[in-house]
Design a protein around this motif. Structure first.
Motif, PDB file in Angstrom:
ATOM      1  N   MET A   1       6.223 186.489 -58.811  1.00  0.00           N
ATOM      2  CA  MET A   1       7.439 186.676 -59.385  1.00  0.00           C
ATOM      3  C   MET A   1       8.094 185.625 -60.391  1.00  0.00           C
ATOM      4  N   TRP A   2       8.357 185.860 -61.182  1.00  0.00           N
ATOM      5  CA  TRP A   2       8.779 184.907 -62.441  1.00  0.00           C
ATOM      6  C   TRP A   2      10.439 184.490 -62.095  1.00  0.00           C
ATOM      7  N   CYS A   3      10.708 183.366 -62.474  1.00  0.00           N
ATOM      8  CA  CYS A   3      12.161 183.034 -62.203  1.00  0.00           C
ATOM      9  C   CYS A   3      12.298 181.915 -63.395  1.00  0.00           C
ATOM     10  N   ARG A   4      13.633 181.885 -63.835  1.00  0.00           N
ATOM     11  CA  ARG A   4      13.991 180.912 -65.092  1.00  0.00           C
ATOM     12  C   ARG A   4      13.822 179.463 -64.277  1.00  0.00           C
ATOM     13  N   ASN A  25       2.222 178.513 -55.198  1.00  0.00           N
ATOM     14  CA  ASN A  25       2.875 177.363 -55.328  1.00  0.00           C
ATOM     15  C   ASN A  25       2.057 176.409 -56.302  1.00  0.00           C
ATOM     16  N   LEU A  26       0.800 176.460 -56.595  1.00  0.00           N
ATOM     17  CA  LEU A  26      -0.077 175.739 -57.108  1.00  0.00           C
ATOM     18  C   LEU A  26      -0.283 176.053 -58.787  1.00  0.00           C
ATOM     19  N   ALA A  27       0.115 175.291 -59.698  1.00  0.00           N
ATOM     20  CA  ALA A  27      -0.194 175.850 -61.162  1.00  0.00           C
ATOM     21  C   ALA A  27      -0.480 174.625 -62.086  1.00  0.00           C
ATOM     22  N   ALA A  46       5.725 175.343 -56.491  1.00  0.00           N
ATOM     23  CA  ALA A  46       6.182 176.619 -57.235  1.00  0.00           C
ATOM     24  C   ALA A  46       6.973 176.260 -58.399  1.00  0.00           C
ATOM     25  N   GLY A  47       6.570 175.021 -59.150  1.00  0.00           N
ATOM     26  CA  GLY A  47       7.115 174.582 -60.358  1.00  0.00           C
ATOM     27  C   GLY A  47       8.597 173.806 -60.086  1.00  0.00           C
ATOM     28  N   LEU A  48       9.163 173.457 -59.331  1.00  0.00           N
ATOM     29  CA  LEU A  48      10.145 172.564 -58.873  1.00  0.00           C
ATOM     30  C   LEU A  48       9.917 171.184 -59.394  1.00  0.00           C
ATOM     31  N   ASN A  49       8.792 170.427 -59.175  1.00  0.00           N
ATOM     32  CA  ASN A  49       8.498 169.440 -59.717  1.00  0.00           C
ATOM     33  C   ASN A  49       6.969 169.298 -60.275  1.00  0.00           C
ATOM     34  N   TRP A  50       6.560 168.691 -61.361  1.00  0.00           N
ATOM     35  CA  TRP A  50       5.492 168.776 -61.834  1.00  0.00           C
ATOM     36  C   TRP A  50       5.169 166.997 -61.952  1.00  0.00           C
TER      37      TRP A  50
END
Length: 94
Positions: A1-4, A25-27, A46-50
């Motif tokens: 699912m995509w989110c902004r 979660n992993l990207a 899930a993209g919260l922190n990189w």
């Protein structure tokens, strides 16, 4: 699912050129700019922190491709920016 995602994305400072998702979660995201430093970033939430897991140093352009595959239970990755970088442990080391 995509989110902004909020902009700027926490931890990423340049233009994003490629993204590769492994699971929910992993990207990974490859970024950079012409004649500048390029980085591959990894998220495990899930993209919260990189966080940066690979950097090319100065004057090496940007990452134009990311690919991952699973072989014998191990996750192998390739990242392309002027050179080809290889990881055999889900992007922890290149």
């Amino acid at each position: 699912m995509w989110c902004r995602a909020s902009i700027p994305v926490s931890g990423i400072s340049n233009e994003i050129y490629c993204i590769y998702g492994i699971n929910d979660n992993l990207a990974f995201a490859g970024e950079g700019y012409v004649n500048g430093n390029a980085n591959v970033y990894k998220t495990t939430n899930a993209g919260l922190n990189w966080s940066a897991v690979l950097t090319t140093g100065n004057n090496n352009g940007h990452f134009t491709g990311l690919a991952f595959t699973k072989i014998n239970g191990n996750m192998f990755g390739l990242a392309i920016a002027e050179k080809v970088y290889r990881s055999s442990n889900t992007g922890n080391n290149w």
